[in-house]
Scaffold this active site. Structure first.
Site, PDB file in Angstrom:
ATOM      1  CD  GLN A  21      -2.872  -1.176   2.239  1.00 42.97           C
ATOM      2  OE1 GLN A  21      -2.621  -1.631   3.368  1.00 42.97           O
ATOM      3  NE2 GLN A  21      -4.193  -0.557   2.287  1.00 42.97           N
ATOM      4  CG  HIS A 111      -0.943  -6.116   5.241  1.00 42.99           C
ATOM      5  ND1 HIS A 111      -0.876  -5.185   6.581  1.00 42.99           N
ATOM      6  CD2 HIS A 111      -1.996  -5.789   4.594  1.00 42.99           C
ATOM      7  CE1 HIS A 111      -1.993  -4.425   6.583  1.00 42.99           C
ATOM      8  NE2 HIS A 111      -2.621  -4.788   5.344  1.00 42.99           N
ATOM      9  CG  ASN A 155      -3.543  -7.204   8.000  1.00 44.02           C
ATOM     10  OD1 ASN A 155      -3.817  -6.510   8.974  1.00 44.02           O
ATOM     11  ND2 ASN A 155      -4.007  -6.869   7.026  1.00 44.02           N
ATOM     12  CD  GLU A 156      -8.267  -6.523   8.263  1.00 44.00           C
ATOM     13  OE1 GLU A 156      -8.740  -6.743   6.972  1.00 44.00           O
ATOM     14  OE2 GLU A 156      -8.460  -5.737   8.945  1.00 44.00           O
TER      15      GLU A 156
HETATM   16  C1  NOJ Z   1      -7.497  -3.455   6.849  1.00 42.29           C
HETATM   17  C2  NOJ Z   1      -6.361  -3.991   6.005  1.00 42.29           C
HETATM   18  O1  NOJ Z   1      -5.463  -4.414   7.015  1.00 42.29           O
HETATM   19  C3  NOJ Z   1      -5.871  -2.417   5.355  1.00 42.29           C
HETATM   20  O2  NOJ Z   1      -4.806  -3.153   4.381  1.00 42.29           O
HETATM   21  C4  NOJ Z   1      -6.547  -1.553   4.731  1.00 42.29           C
HETATM   22  O3  NOJ Z   1      -6.208  -0.639   3.935  1.00 42.29           O
HETATM   23  C5  NOJ Z   1      -7.658  -1.056   5.905  1.00 42.29           C
HETATM   24  N1  NOJ Z   1      -8.362  -2.363   6.461  1.00 42.29           N
HETATM   25  C6  NOJ Z   1      -8.806  -0.227   5.417  1.00 42.29           C
HETATM   26  O4  NOJ Z   1      -9.660  -0.957   4.574  1.00 42.29           O
END
Ligand code: NOJ
Length: 414
Positions: A21, A111, A155-156
């Site tokens: 990002q 991520h 991450n998530e």
């Molecule tokens: C969670 C994610 O980890 C991140 O990459 C994303 O930009 C944000 N949410 C906002 O959507």
């Protein structure tokens, strides 16, 4: 508000980014991707070349922590390969700049991106990805053990697995491959457990803290008596929250984590099977008519935040880091109100006995928001993407966060 609330002295007031990002110049499955606004991640914020400047901005903000990714595709050219020394040196320099600025790093290993050779071999559907990831975690943590004690493996995982295989939003853009979703979560949870064991085998000067970052979305029905919406909300809750947490933290697996990272943005309420959130193309006017308060992404639900933290404490009894919270909007007053409401909930939860150790505002910079490109403004610093110098500028919410960090710094000194 910053002066009114007392947080624990050692609390980490941080901010967060991820490699794809912000860094630019990555070679992974996102390199050729074009987002809905026409943007791509090829240069992003050029953090890859400007990290020293960005650490300077962090110092000005006054944060004492930074959650950052280390991009796997830069460090290994093949499974079990030695780490790329040039790229490693660059990350080490970044970590040293952070240290000089008294900023504690939390390193994220995965991520939403993978090396091309992982993707080519089937990505997280292939069980062979597990030992490859563990090898990466082992080698990287061995080198960084003197510099990094906070490790965030995944991450998530729920967002990643659902957008790749259920909702078609992330490469490889599959829809409704339920079995693939299930497999990816299973493999990632196993990789987390093994990587956690491997990381701990290094002799750290300070005991490592290891955890995942779980995205939390609460699902509900918009109308009280809408049976099918309630049912769909319940199914979504099971698939995205319960199942994922059970895989990563259930039974013996709980021992693999020393903390739980929570990414909290809000909730999704269903109306005739349709999620009433901006990310689902529901227009601001329509949301207003429903009486829904949202940023440019999700419905806001601060009270759900406090409740969730108490539930997690009861259920897992692990220290918690808020690994992400933030609001995407051009309206700085809205973002300040949103942050205030969430910090009030956080503070109340801590006073109630929930062991929360840090808060990382998403994000340091306006950045490449995956499917939505550069249209969602999450930064404490704005970035002018129309200017090739990509100038950063403090935002209103950045100034507000700066005050919070400065009050916290004074409290630490007293
Ligand atoms: C969670 C994610 O980890 C991140 O990459 C994303 O930009 C944000 N949410 C906002 O959507």
């Amino acid at each position: 508000m910053s002066g009114d609330l007392k947080f624990p002295k050692k609390f980490l007031w941080g901010t967060a980014t991820s490699p794809t990002q912000v860094e630019g110049h990555v070679v992974n499955e996102w390199t050729d991707y074009v987002a809905s606004d026409g943007g791509n991640c090829r240069v992003a914020c050029d953090h890859y070349h400007r990290y020293e400047e960005d650490v300077g901005w962090m110092a000005r903000l006054g944060v004492n922590a930074y959650r950052m990714g280390i991009e796997w595709s830069r460090l290994q050219a093949a499974p079990f390969a030695p780490l790329n020394q040039t790229e490693l040196a660059r990350y080490i320099h970044l970590l040293d700049c952070l240290k000089a600025a008294n900023i504690t790093p939390m390193v994220v290993l995965h991520h939403f991106s993978n090396p091309p050779w992982i993707t080519a071999a089937g990505g997280w559907l292939n069980p062979a990805t597990i030992p490859a990831f563990v090898d990466y975690a082992t080698k990287l943590s061995a080198v960084l053990k003197d510099r990094v004690y906070l490790w965030n493996t995944f991450n998530e995982p729920d967002t990643y697995a659902s957008l790749t295989f259920l909702l078609g939003g992330f490469p490889p853009f599959h829809k409704w491959h339920f079995r693939s979703y299930w497999k990816v979560i299973k493999h990632m949870a196993e990789a987390h457990a093994q990587a956690s064991r491997a990381i701990r085998q290094n002799k750290f000067p300070r005991a490592p803290e290891i955890g995942i970052a779980k995205n939390w979305t609460s699902f509900g029905a918009f109308q009280a008596f809408a049976f099918w919406d309630h049912l769909l909300a319940e199914i979504s809750h099971h698939a995205f929250n319960r199942f994922v947490l059970d895989e990563f933290l259930g039974g013996e697996r709980l021992k693999a984590s020393t903390f739980l990272g929570v990414n909290y943005y809000g909730r999704a309420r269903l109306n005739h099977f349709r999620a009433l959130v901006p990310t689902n193309n529901v227009s601001p006017e329509e949301l207003k008519n429903f009486g829904i308060v949202s940023d440019d992404m999700f419905e806001r639900h601060p009270t759900g935040f406090g409740k969730l933290l108490k539930t997690f404490q009861r259920k897992y009894n692990l220290p918690i880091y808020i690994t992400e919270h933030g609001a995407a909007s051009n309206d700085q007053d809205f973002r300040i109100r949103d942050l205030t409401a969430h910090l009030l909930e956080l503070h109340a939860a801590i006073n109630h006995g929930v062991d929360v150790r840090g808060f990382f505002y998403w994000s340091l910079l306006d950045n490449f928001e995956w499917q939505f490109g550069y249209s969602k403004k999450f930064g404490l610093l704005s970035v002018d993407f129309n200017d090739e110098k990509l100038p950063r500028k403090m935002t209103g919410v950045g100034e507000f966060y700066q005050k919070i960090c400065s009050t916290a710094r004074e409290a630490r000194r007293s």
